[in-house]
Design an enzyme around this catalytic site. Structure first.
Site, mmCIF file in Angstrom:
data_model
loop_
_atom_site.group_PDB
_atom_site.id
_atom_site.type_symbol
_atom_site.label_atom_id
_atom_site.label_comp_id
_atom_site.label_asym_id
_atom_site.label_seq_id
_atom_site.Cartn_x
_atom_site.Cartn_y
_atom_site.Cartn_z
ATOM 1 N N MET A 1 -3.244 -3.374 14.043
ATOM 2 C CA MET A 1 -4.212 -4.388 14.464
ATOM 3 C C MET A 1 -3.517 -5.738 14.646
ATOM 4 S SD MET A 1 -7.868 -3.507 12.899
ATOM 5 C CE MET A 1 -7.676 -4.298 11.320
ATOM 6 N N HIS B 1 3.810 -7.731 10.238
ATOM 7 C CA HIS B 1 4.712 -8.159 9.160
ATOM 8 C C HIS B 1 5.724 -7.031 8.917
ATOM 9 C CE1 HIS B 1 2.221 -5.483 6.788
ATOM 10 N NE2 HIS B 1 1.143 -6.207 7.087
ATOM 11 N N GLY C 1 5.819 -4.720 6.814
ATOM 12 C CA GLY C 1 5.218 -3.401 6.580
ATOM 13 C C GLY C 1 5.057 -2.662 7.894
ATOM 14 N N HIS C 2 4.469 -3.350 8.891
ATOM 15 C CA HIS C 2 4.377 -2.750 10.225
ATOM 16 C C HIS C 2 5.789 -2.472 10.759
ATOM 17 C CE1 HIS C 2 0.654 -5.431 10.193
ATOM 18 N NE2 HIS C 2 0.120 -4.262 10.425
ATOM 19 N N GLN D 1 -14.323 -0.784 13.726
ATOM 20 C CA GLN D 1 -14.039 -0.408 12.344
ATOM 21 C C GLN D 1 -14.406 -1.526 11.363
ATOM 22 O OE1 GLN D 1 -9.687 0.232 13.108
ATOM 23 N NE2 GLN D 1 -9.396 -0.799 11.147
ATOM 24 N N GLY E 1 0.959 3.820 7.513
ATOM 25 C CA GLY E 1 1.434 3.376 6.208
ATOM 26 C C GLY E 1 0.656 4.010 5.066
ATOM 27 N N GLN F 1 -6.908 6.269 4.806
ATOM 28 C CA GLN F 1 -6.775 6.377 6.265
ATOM 29 C C GLN F 1 -5.765 7.469 6.633
ATOM 30 O OE1 GLN F 1 -6.557 2.907 9.063
ATOM 31 N NE2 GLN F 1 -4.378 3.317 8.956
ATOM 32 N N SER G 1 0.279 -7.417 3.706
ATOM 33 C CA SER G 1 -0.961 -7.172 4.440
ATOM 34 C C SER G 1 -1.236 -8.371 5.330
ATOM 35 C CB SER G 1 -2.115 -7.006 3.442
ATOM 36 O OG SER G 1 -3.357 -7.147 4.104
ATOM 37 N N ARG H 1 -3.997 -9.527 5.811
ATOM 38 C CA ARG H 1 -5.047 -10.304 5.131
ATOM 39 C C ARG H 1 -4.494 -11.209 4.026
ATOM 40 N NH1 ARG H 1 -8.482 -5.502 6.319
ATOM 41 N NH2 ARG H 1 -10.177 -6.263 7.632
HETATM 42 P P1 AMP Z 1 -3.083 -2.677 10.167
HETATM 43 O O1 AMP Z 1 -2.522 -3.557 11.222
HETATM 44 O O2 AMP Z 1 -3.365 -3.380 8.884
HETATM 45 O O3 AMP Z 1 -4.232 -1.819 10.654
HETATM 46 O O4 AMP Z 1 -1.933 -1.643 9.793
HETATM 47 C C1 AMP Z 1 -1.315 -0.863 10.780
HETATM 48 C C2 AMP Z 1 -0.459 0.179 10.098
HETATM 49 O O5 AMP Z 1 0.530 -0.482 9.303
HETATM 50 C C3 AMP Z 1 -1.267 1.082 9.154
HETATM 51 O O6 AMP Z 1 -0.792 2.425 9.278
HETATM 52 C C4 AMP Z 1 -0.954 0.516 7.812
HETATM 53 O O7 AMP Z 1 -1.057 1.454 6.747
HETATM 54 C C5 AMP Z 1 0.484 0.058 7.989
HETATM 55 N N1 AMP Z 1 0.810 -0.971 7.001
HETATM 56 C C6 AMP Z 1 0.141 -2.138 6.777
HETATM 57 N N2 AMP Z 1 0.697 -2.802 5.742
HETATM 58 C C7 AMP Z 1 1.723 -2.041 5.298
HETATM 59 C C8 AMP Z 1 2.672 -2.172 4.247
HETATM 60 N N3 AMP Z 1 2.680 -3.217 3.417
HETATM 61 N N4 AMP Z 1 3.592 -1.205 4.091
HETATM 62 C C9 AMP Z 1 3.609 -0.117 4.920
HETATM 63 N N5 AMP Z 1 2.733 0.070 5.924
HETATM 64 C C10 AMP Z 1 1.799 -0.867 6.110
#
Ligand code: AMP
Length: 279
Positions: free
Chosen positions: A30, A34, A36-37, A61, A146, A152, A184, A186
């Site tokens: 989304m 960062h 994580g992505h 969602q 992730g 999810q 995150s 957020r």
């Molecule tokens: P989002 O943009 O929050 O919907 O996340 C997109 C993808 O990145 C999802 O599969 C999340 O689980 C993954 N994700 C978000 N934060 C992290 C993190 N800290 N470590 C690993 N994957 C992450």
């Protein structure tokens, strides 16, 4: 790196890739990316010839009282990160490109009932719908999610199996800040005091993991973790559950593989964290 705003643009690029026998990796996000992505994009880069990152704040969602409007967005920064990690295409559609109302939805009720599903009605229907569309649009061979969003991930794996999507779903470990907070988008909502308070989540996660390792029972584990969180005055537990990692049903006794997942409000910001444990 290319950017695409329409399904047709992605389809054309995908058609060329397939004609050349290239494998395709998809990283659904989304945006407001960062590290994580970034870890997902890196893994996709290692394992595929063509890497697509979708960057779409999926309106369906979000619940009516959730943060759709205020959800952080920075497409330019996202492009820079994707480019630096070697992504080939960033797909950034408008909501009207993805949904013409009324539209079909994909729902997987069983695994959506507990944890975040019970607190965010309709959330996983929105997730399954957008992910199904992204699978069909990208024709990905592999898709990267992730472990941070453990429910999810379990739901997508089940959906892929049940609906026979021809894609391999790959789960990637949680990436944390140096002090332990799970990364995150957020986290940007947190002020300085809340940012410090948010450490109670990872403290509880680390203590919980250690306690399971030492053989602690479910109810003791939950009270240990709850105590750590509620010691922090700014924190309010939304849920803290011990479930089977695959079917997400609550466990009365620890057996493998177990998922310990929680959502905690720090002020108005709802954060999630989890760990799973395999013996
Ligand atoms: P989002 O943009 O929050 O919907 O996340 C997109 C993808 O990145 C999802 O599969 C999340 O689980 C993954 N994700 C978000 N934060 C992290 C993190 N800290 N470590 C690993 N994957 C992450």
């Amino acid at each position: 790196m290319k950017t695409a705003k329409t399904v047709e643009e992605v389809r054309n690029l995908v058609k060329h890739c397939k004609a050349e026998g290239k494998s395709i990796g998809l990283v659904p996000t989304m945006g407001f990316l960062h590290k994580g992505h970034g870890s997902l994009i890196k893994k996709a880069r290692e394992e595929n010839d063509f890497v697509i990152v979708s960057d779409f704040v999926n309106p369906i969602q979000f619940g009516p009282n959730e943060d759709l409007e205020s959800y952080p967005r920075d497409f330019d920064a996202d492009c820079k990160l994707c480019e630096s990690l070697g992504a080939d295409l960033i797909f950034h559609p408008e909501p009207s490109e993805m949904y013409q109302n009324p539209h079909t939805t994909v729902d997987i009720s069983l695994l959506s009932d507990g944890l975040c599903g019970s607190k965010r009605p309709g959330h996983f229907k929105g997730v399954c719908t957008v992910v199904s569309k992204l699978f069909n649009i990208s024709k990905a061979d592999r898709a990267y999610f992730g472990q941070k969003d453990a429910q999810q991930l379990a739901i997508i794996k089940k959906m892929v199996k049940d609906l026979n999507f021809d894609v391999e779903v790959i789960g990637c470990p949680i990436v944390r800040e140096e002090d332990g907070l799970a990364m995150s988008s957020r986290n940007t909502y947190l002020n300085e005091a809340e940012r410090k308070a948010a450490l109670c989540l990872s403290k509880a996660i680390f203590a919980g993991k250690d306690a399971i390792h030492k053989g602690m029972k479910v109810c003791e584990l939950q009270s240990l973790m709850s105590r750590i969180i509620t010691c922090e005055p700014m924190a309010k537990i939304d849920y803290l559950s011990v479930v089977d990692l695959e079917n997400l049903q609550p466990l009365e006794e620890i057996h493998e593989p177990v998922l310990v997942a929680m959502a905690v409000y720090i002020g108005k910001t709802r954060l999630i964290d989890n760990f799973f444990y395999e013996f």
